[in-house]
Design a protein around this motif. Structure first.
Motif, PDB file in Angstrom:
ATOM      1  N   PRO A  41       0.842  -1.377  -0.019  1.00  0.00           N
ATOM      2  CA  PRO A  41       0.027   0.008  -0.036  1.00  0.00           C
ATOM      3  C   PRO A  41       0.719   1.252   0.073  1.00  0.00           C
ATOM      4  CG  PRO A  41      -0.821  -1.641   1.500  1.00  0.00           C
ATOM      5  CD  PRO A  41       0.564  -1.976   1.182  1.00  0.00           C
ATOM      6  N   ASP A  42       2.026   1.279   0.741  1.00  0.00           N
ATOM      7  CA  ASP A  42       2.889   2.380   0.812  1.00  0.00           C
ATOM      8  C   ASP A  42       3.454   2.886  -0.585  1.00  0.00           C
ATOM      9  OD1 ASP A  42       4.401   4.465   2.320  1.00  0.00           O
ATOM     10  OD2 ASP A  42       6.139   3.553   1.607  1.00  0.00           O
ATOM     11  N   ILE A  43       3.613   1.855  -1.473  1.00  0.00           N
ATOM     12  CA  ILE A  43       3.994   2.248  -2.628  1.00  0.00           C
ATOM     13  C   ILE A  43       2.879   2.736  -3.726  1.00  0.00           C
ATOM     14  CG2 ILE A  43       4.505   1.007  -5.031  1.00  0.00           C
ATOM     15  CD1 ILE A  43       7.078   0.878  -3.216  1.00  0.00           C
ATOM     16  N   TRP A  44       1.744   2.486  -3.547  1.00  0.00           N
ATOM     17  CA  TRP A  44       0.686   3.036  -4.348  1.00  0.00           C
ATOM     18  C   TRP A  44       0.295   4.416  -3.735  1.00  0.00           C
ATOM     19  CZ3 TRP A  44      -0.495   1.332  -8.840  1.00  0.00           C
ATOM     20  CH2 TRP A  44      -0.690  -0.369  -9.001  1.00  0.00           C
ATOM     21  N   ARG A  45       0.503   4.553  -2.416  1.00  0.00           N
ATOM     22  CA  ARG A  45       0.302   6.052  -1.852  1.00  0.00           C
ATOM     23  C   ARG A  45       1.217   6.876  -2.424  1.00  0.00           C
ATOM     24  NH1 ARG A  45       2.824   8.731   2.045  1.00  0.00           N
ATOM     25  NH2 ARG A  45       3.912   6.813   2.861  1.00  0.00           N
ATOM     26  N   GLN A  46       2.666   6.244  -2.529  1.00  0.00           N
ATOM     27  CA  GLN A  46       3.700   7.123  -3.093  1.00  0.00           C
ATOM     28  C   GLN A  46       3.670   7.269  -4.519  1.00  0.00           C
ATOM     29  OE1 GLN A  46       7.936   5.949  -2.284  1.00  0.00           O
ATOM     30  NE2 GLN A  46       6.864   4.679  -0.615  1.00  0.00           N
ATOM     31  N   LEU A  47       2.861   6.309  -5.492  1.00  0.00           N
ATOM     32  CA  LEU A  47       2.609   6.697  -6.695  1.00  0.00           C
ATOM     33  C   LEU A  47       1.375   7.636  -7.135  1.00  0.00           C
ATOM     34  CD1 LEU A  47       3.250   3.140  -8.219  1.00  0.00           C
ATOM     35  CD2 LEU A  47       4.678   5.107  -8.471  1.00  0.00           C
ATOM     36  N   LEU A  48       0.390   7.436  -6.256  1.00  0.00           N
ATOM     37  CA  LEU A  48      -1.011   8.250  -6.385  1.00  0.00           C
ATOM     38  C   LEU A  48      -0.956   9.642  -6.168  1.00  0.00           C
ATOM     39  CD1 LEU A  48      -3.203   5.102  -6.438  1.00  0.00           C
ATOM     40  CD2 LEU A  48      -2.427   6.347  -8.436  1.00  0.00           C
ATOM     41  N   ILE A  49      -0.287   9.747  -4.768  1.00  0.00           N
ATOM     42  CA  ILE A  49      -0.388  10.909  -4.114  1.00  0.00           C
ATOM     43  C   ILE A  49       0.715  11.676  -3.976  1.00  0.00           C
ATOM     44  CG2 ILE A  49      -1.278  11.912  -1.829  1.00  0.00           C
ATOM     45  CD1 ILE A  49      -2.806   9.325  -1.135  1.00  0.00           C
ATOM     46  N   PRO A  50       0.800  12.964  -4.730  1.00  0.00           N
ATOM     47  CA  PRO A  50       1.995  13.672  -4.804  1.00  0.00           C
ATOM     48  C   PRO A  50       2.365  14.152  -3.234  1.00  0.00           C
ATOM     49  CG  PRO A  50       0.274  14.469  -6.263  1.00  0.00           C
ATOM     50  CD  PRO A  50      -0.151  13.350  -5.538  1.00  0.00           C
ATOM     51  N   PRO A  51       3.717  14.603  -3.379  1.00  0.00           N
ATOM     52  CA  PRO A  51       4.265  15.113  -1.936  1.00  0.00           C
ATOM     53  C   PRO A  51       3.451  16.222  -1.394  1.00  0.00           C
ATOM     54  CG  PRO A  51       6.119  14.963  -3.654  1.00  0.00           C
ATOM     55  CD  PRO A  51       4.765  14.632  -4.340  1.00  0.00           C
TER      56      PRO A  51
END
Length: 459
Positions: free
Chosen positions: A291-301
């Motif tokens: 899930p952390d990978i998808w959070r980083q991919l889909l939600i910008p900084p």
């Protein structure tokens, strides 16, 4: 005498202008409030352009040459694997200003070029969306506004990265593909397709994905249609081959130097100060289910610290748009162009996401900016979700835009620190707020055009 009411085309033009001003203001807000060279990649990209101005086409790992007094210093330049088109645009500005000792002006001017490129992306998204959904002009205006307020795209529009130039060519390539699907293999259209393909491949290697899938979509439709158009397929093949041939020399150069077409050097893995200093190899399945990978991919900084808000602004409209898009495919509306376009967008999404997951599994980072080539897909789906029906289009876009603008305003508010081992470059906070104000007014105008176009269409 009664005054004439504006037509949908006039409102669409007004929406385009409003979206461009919104994008310019947002990118300027980021650029003016962020210290120059506060990111390592920005240093490398500007140095690449500076060396090109002096006649040196660098390779990855070459020493830095640009004089520098702010931000990060790098042990070597790691952008040499990228083709030179982006740096050719920067070099005539960065080179002379730097040589004249105007180091701050050189860096900020380079950011200005990035801003202009990002505004062109907004126009490209609106045009491409209009090709895909020609009967709903309010969707293309909303897609342009979503792009103009994108935390990912506009953040890159306020610094010097080559990503947005690639997004521009990729978006135009998709739009031109849909245009050719609708109008057939016209020679002029195929020439434009070839130019966009050459520019995409001349900016970043993933251009091969967009060229390959777009050309495949066109070839299959023209081959499997009621009347096989071998002449069109031949001219398409020529356009693709010429686009590849124009850029082949650079990728052959990469292969000769490193043994791979991307130009990445494996001996940089673990090299102190480099982008590959720390790598962890994992199975692809583990990465794809993290899930952390998808959070980083889909939600910008800009949204990472507020994951709930980020999910609502980013994921919720995408899901609604996807559902609406699937509902549009009733059996009575499955004409070849519509089906081919949907399959093309699906294939592009699957391949780009798959490449990113494979990259992360090999030890690379899950970088949100590597998914922005799919801006036309995400902006289209978000706009479809927000403008599901003409009745709700205006209010839904208004609420989404207000929340996205608030995130932007909070992000440029001081303090806006930057890393680096040198002094921190000056920022122009007052000017950043002026830019934000202009963007806010234009954003309101864009929302109004969405509402008015929806009203015109519903009558």
């Amino acid at each position: 005498m009664p005054t004439a009411r504006p037509t949908a085309p006039q409102l669409w033009t007004a929406g385009l202008i409003a979206n461009l001003i919104t994008c310019a203001g947002v990118c300027a807000g980021y650029a003016l409030s962020s210290p120059l060279y506060g990111t390592k990649d920005e240093v490398a990209h500007v140095d690449h352009a500076y060396q090109l101005w002096h006649g040196t086409l660098i390779s990855i790992g070459d020493p830095m040459r640009m004089p520098q007094i702010w931000g990060y210093t790098l042990p070597f330049d790691w952008t040499g694997q990228h083709p030179p088109l982006f740096y050719l645009l920067l070099a005539p500005v960065v080179g002379p200003l730097t040589d004249a000792g105007h180091l701050l002006a050189a860096g900020m001017a380079a950011r200005g070029i990035a801003l202009v490129i990002t505004c062109l992306v907004v126009a490209a998204v609106m045009w491409t969306t209009r090709q895909i959904v020609p009967s709903r002009p309010e969707v293309s205006i909303a897609a342009g506004l979503v792009t103009a307020l994108s935390p990912a795209l506009t953040r890159l529009g306020g610094v010097v990265f080559n990503d947005n130039l690639f997004v521009l060519w990729a978006t135009l390539l998709v739009g031109q593909t849909v245009w050719l699907l609708r109008h057939g293999p016209r020679t002029g259209g195929l020439v434009i397709f070839g130019l966009y393909a050459a520019a995409a491949l001349g900016t970043r290697l993933p251009g091969v994905v967009f060229i390959g899938l777009c050309a495949t979509a066109l070839g299959l439709v023209w081959l499997l249609g009621p009347r096989r158009d071998w002449s069109g397929i031949l001219r398409l093949a020529v356009a693709v081959l010429l686009a590849v041939a124009v850029n082949a020399w650079f990728y052959i150069r990469n292969f000769r130097a490193t043994g791979n077409w991307s130009g990445m050097q494996t001996d940089l893995v673990g090299k102190p100060g480099g982008p590959l200093q720390e790598r962890e190899v994992r199975p692809v399945l583990d990465v794809a289910t993290d899930p952390d990978i998808w959070r980083q991919l889909l939600i910008p900084p800009a949204l990472q610290e507020h994951v709930t808000i980020g999910a609502v602004l980013t994921i919720a409209p995408l899901v609604l748009g996807l559902v609406g898009g699937l509902r549009a495919f009733s059996r009575s509306r499955r004409e070849p162009v519509r089906v081919a376009t949907a399959l093309l967008l699906l294939a592009l999404t699957a391949v780009i996401v798959g490449i990113q997951l494979d990259y992360a599994a090999g030890g690379g980072g899950a970088y949100w900016r590597y998914l922005i080539p799919l801006t036309v897909v995400t902006s289209l789906l978000t706009a479809l979700g927000l403008a599901a029906t003409p009745r709700v289009a205006g209010p839904a876009v208004a609420v989404w835009a207000a929340a996205a603008f608030a995130v932007f305003a909070a992000h440029i508010a001081p303090p806006n620190p930057a890393g680096g081992d040198l002094a921190t470059a000056p920022v122009f906070q007052s000017a950043a707020w002026v830019a934000a104000g202009v963007a806010g007014v234009a954003c309101v105008a864009a929302v109004v055009t969405v509402l008015l176009v929806a009203v015109v269409r519903s009558r």
